[in-house]
Each structure stands twice: as structure tokens, then as C-alpha cells.
Design a protein around this motif. Structure first.
Motif, PDB file in Angstrom:
ATOM      1  N   ALA A  11       0.835  -1.203   0.000  1.00 54.05           N
ATOM      2  CA  ALA A  11       0.000   0.000   0.000  1.00 54.05           C
ATOM      3  C   ALA A  11       0.867   1.249   0.000  1.00 54.05           C
ATOM      4  O   ALA A  11       2.067   1.191   0.294  1.00 54.05           O
ATOM      5  CB  ALA A  11      -0.915   0.002   1.224  1.00 54.05           C
ATOM      6  N   ASN A  12       0.258   2.374  -0.330  1.00 56.20           N
ATOM      7  CA  ASN A  12       0.855   3.713  -0.397  1.00 56.20           C
ATOM      8  C   ASN A  12       1.652   3.923  -1.682  1.00 56.20           C
ATOM      9  O   ASN A  12       1.479   4.917  -2.367  1.00 56.20           O
ATOM     10  CB  ASN A  12       1.752   4.019   0.805  1.00 56.20           C
ATOM     11  N   ARG A 172       1.879   4.768  12.001  1.00 55.68           N
ATOM     12  CA  ARG A 172       0.942   5.868  11.719  1.00 55.68           C
ATOM     13  C   ARG A 172       1.178   7.059  12.648  1.00 55.68           C
ATOM     14  O   ARG A 172       0.759   8.169  12.378  1.00 55.68           O
ATOM     15  CB  ARG A 172      -0.518   5.387  11.796  1.00 55.68           C
ATOM     16  N   ARG A 219       8.700   7.344   7.589  1.00 54.82           N
ATOM     17  CA  ARG A 219       8.618   5.888   7.733  1.00 54.82           C
ATOM     18  C   ARG A 219       9.992   5.249   7.560  1.00 54.82           C
ATOM     19  O   ARG A 219      10.378   4.319   8.275  1.00 54.82           O
ATOM     20  CB  ARG A 219       7.631   5.332   6.691  1.00 54.82           C
ATOM     21  N   GLY A 245       3.803  -0.238   2.345  1.00 50.17           N
ATOM     22  CA  GLY A 245       2.835  -0.076   3.431  1.00 50.17           C
ATOM     23  C   GLY A 245       3.456   0.716   4.572  1.00 50.17           C
ATOM     24  O   GLY A 245       4.112   1.737   4.346  1.00 50.17           O
TER      25      GLY A 245
HETATM   26  N1  HSE Z   1      -1.842   3.294   4.381  1.00 47.07           N
HETATM   27  C1  HSE Z   1      -1.500   2.417   5.495  1.00 47.07           C
HETATM   28  C2  HSE Z   1      -1.070   1.096   4.878  1.00 47.07           C
HETATM   29  C3  HSE Z   1      -0.592   0.097   5.860  1.00 47.07           C
HETATM   30  O1  HSE Z   1      -0.177  -1.040   5.141  1.00 47.07           O
HETATM   31  C4  HSE Z   1      -0.380   3.034   6.320  1.00 47.07           C
HETATM   32  O2  HSE Z   1       0.627   3.344   5.698  1.00 47.07           O
HETATM   33  O3  HSE Z   1      -0.551   3.209   7.525  1.00 47.07           O
END
Ligand code: HSE
Ligand code: ATP
Length: 291
Positions: A11-12, A172, A219, A245
Motif C-alpha cells: 500500500a501507499n 501511523r 517511515r 505499506g
Molecule cells: N496506508 C497504510 C497502509 C498500511 O499497510 C499506512 O501506511 O498506515
């Protein structure tokens, strides 16, 4: 009984925080469901010892409740939890598809996306759909407040998974609450480029579209060896690299015949930073399927 193979997802994709996602050909979870008076869960496979079997704490429990479909649910994990490859989401997507059929709820895959996302809320505190959507629909997906759109695509990828776990809930916490207009312009440009690349199955455009100055740097700082692994991937021929992700997995896009070199370069870079790692040489893939 119904049994579903649900793919890992990333994701992302850099520029599409909480919006973009892509299904991977491998790895995957296998979820089996049988009718029962109340929901019970049995987990085996990768990282099973770290995954709760309490229906209130496992993503599939929330899905069974949302569908009013109590069942004995067996999850054979092919995707390590807290990996950044949509481990929690794959189980939720697989359970949603399987229970929808077992109880003949008649919902479409698109209608199952928000139900599976409720499972994500159990583990990360947010019902983000950017992993469950590609795991259910396959291909490249764009999840927005008014629904999900999917695009078939065929793009070669390398997912490198260092051993250190990172939970989505923790990751997050480091997402900034505000962006500058310049950051927004860069992100919109990248997101549009990545979308075009996915529509055209063009790995060079996808790589260019991974550029992100808002979420990824924050991240990346959580992942030991990320900067070295990303630089090594580019030196080995990757067109783009980003955090998969919420991490710690690192996703690279490259030409198909460069995947072995890119995979080896990232693993070596992580090991040089004291982190064991493994890499999946894969492609964008299809959604969950009955087996
Ligand atoms: N969009 C979410 C995806 C988590 O896999 C995050 O980055 O927190
Ligand atoms: N069925 C499940 N499969 C995997 N993890 C689960 C499941 N149910 C609950 N969990 C919990 O969810 C957490 C893993 O989810 P998390 O979202 O943090 O990582 P991920 O799904 O592997 O990666 P990402 O969402 O970043 O792609 C673990 O703490 C695990 O205990």
C-alpha cells in the motif's frame, strides 16, 4: 467449507498514502471457513505465534461479525505479520470473500472492501482500505472516500523484507499532520505519474511516481538500513524504491531481468546494517481466489 487464497499487497506506493495499493503475485494467506454457532479462529504458518486467535483482536473476527457469519476460521499465514505486505489485510480479504459465499450474502468484491477494512481498524485503529482493496480486487487500486477503482496492470516488483517488525499502528504515529503547497504539488505529480504507469504497465513511470517527500522519509527513519537498501536497489537498476505499506518491507520496481540483481543488492545492504532480510521477486497480481 470455503477456502480462499488472498494475496499480499503493498500500500501507499510512495505518493498514494492511504489511497494506492497493489496486489502481489506472492506471498499469500490461505483462509478456510466452516459454519459454526460462534466464531473461533486457528492460525498457523508465518508468525502465527504473534497473531491473536481472539475474534475481537484478529482481523477475520471483525469481518465475521460485520457479515453476521459466525464460523470456525483457519488461517494459514503465508505473509509474515507486521511486515508491510498487508498481512492483516490478506486474512481479512480472504475471510470476507469466503464468508460472503458460505452464507450467500451476495455482496460484490467492491462491496466487501469496506467490510474487510473494518478488520484493519481492529489492528491499526484506522479502517484504511488500501491493502484490502487490492487483495480483494487485484491489480492496482485507488481507494477514496466515495469508493474503490481497480486497474489491471502487469509490473515487475521486488519486495525486500527485513526481519525487524513494524506495526502499522506505530508507523501511523510518524505521519505528519500538515504538508506545504510545494509538497502537495510534488505528491500530486508523482501520484498522477504512478497512476499512468500502472495503467500502461510501464515500470519506469511507476518508479518515477513513487517519489514522495511527505510520508516516506518519516517511515524510512523507522527501518534500519533503509537508505542503504534503497540506494543499492537503484544502483542495481531499480527505477524506483519506497517503503511498502507501513514497513519494514521495501518495494522496488525494475525491469523483469533486473529483479535478481535488485533483490540481492537490497538483502546485502540490510545485512551490512546488521539486519537479516529476504526478498520476493514478483509481479503485480490478481485478487483473492477460491481454491
Ligand atoms: N496506508 C497504510 C497502509 C498500511 O499497510 C499506512 O501506511 O498506515
Ligand atoms: N489475521 C491476521 N494476520 C496478521 N496479523 C494480524 C491478524 N489479525 C490481527 N493481526 C495483528 O495485526 C498486526 C499486523 O498488522 P499490521 O497492519 O501492523 O502489519 P501488516 O498488515 O503485516 O503490514 P501493513 O499493514 O503495513 O502492510 C500484528 O500485530 C498482528 O498481531
Amino acid at each position: 467449507m470455503r477456502t480462499v487464497r488472498a494475496p499480499a499487497t503493498s500500500a501507499n506506493l510512495g505518493s498514494g498514502f492511504d489511497t494506492f495499493g497493489v496486489a502481489l503475485e506472492r506471498p499469500a494467506d490461505v483462509v478456510s471457513v466452516e459454519r459454526a454457532e460462534r466464531t473461533t479462529i486457528e492460525v498457523t504458518g508465518a508468525g502465527a505465534q504473534f497473531i491473536p486467535e481472539d475474534p475481537k483482536k484478529n482481523t477475520v473476527g471483525a469481518v465475521a461479525e460485520a457479515l453476521d457469519a459466525p464460523a470456525h476460521i483457519r488461517i494459514d499465514k503465508g505473509i509474515r505479520p507486521a511486515s508491510g505486505l498487508g498481512s492483516s489485510a490478506a486474512s481479512a480479504a480472504g475471510a470476507a470473500l469466503a464468508l460472503n459465499d458460505l452464507y450467500d450474502r451476495g455482496l460484490s468484491r467492491e462491496e466487501l472492501v469496506p467490510i474487510a477494512a473494518e478488520g484493519e481498524a481492529v489492528v491499526s485503529g484506522a479502517a484504511h482500505a488500501d491493502n484490502v482493496a487490492p487483495s480483494l480486487l487485484g491489480g492496482f487500486t485507488i481507494a477514496t472516500a466515495d469508493g474503490v477503482r481497480a486497474v489491471d496492470t502487469n509490473v515487475p516488483l521486488v519486495a525486500c523484507l527485513p526481519e525487524e517488525p513494524i506495526s502499522t499502528r506505530d508507523a501511523r504515529e510518524v505521519v505528519p499532520n500538515h504538508v506545504t503547497i510545494e509538497e502537495m504539488v510534488t505528491t500530486v505529480g508523482s501520484a498522477a505519474t504512478l497512476t499512468l504507469g500502472m495503467c500502461q504497465s510501464d515500470p519506469k513511470l511507476v518508479g518515477r511516481g513513487m517519489v514522495d517527500e511527505v510520508v516516506t522519509p518519516n517511515r524510512a527513519a523507522l527501518i534500519t538500513g533503509y537508505e542503504d537498501a534503497a540506494a543499492a536497489a537503484v544502483d542495481a537498476g531499480a527505477y524506483g524504491v519506497t517503503v511498502s505499506g507501513s514497513g519494514p518491507s521495501v518495494l522496488a520496481v525494475c525491469a523483469p531481468d533486473r529483479r535478481r540483481n535488485v533483490a540481492g543488492a537490497m538483502v546485502e545492504a540490510f545485512e551490512a546494517n546488521g539486519e537479516k532480510a529476504r526478498a520476493y521477486r514478483t509481479w503485480t497480481g490478481d485478487g483473492a481466489e477460491f481454491v
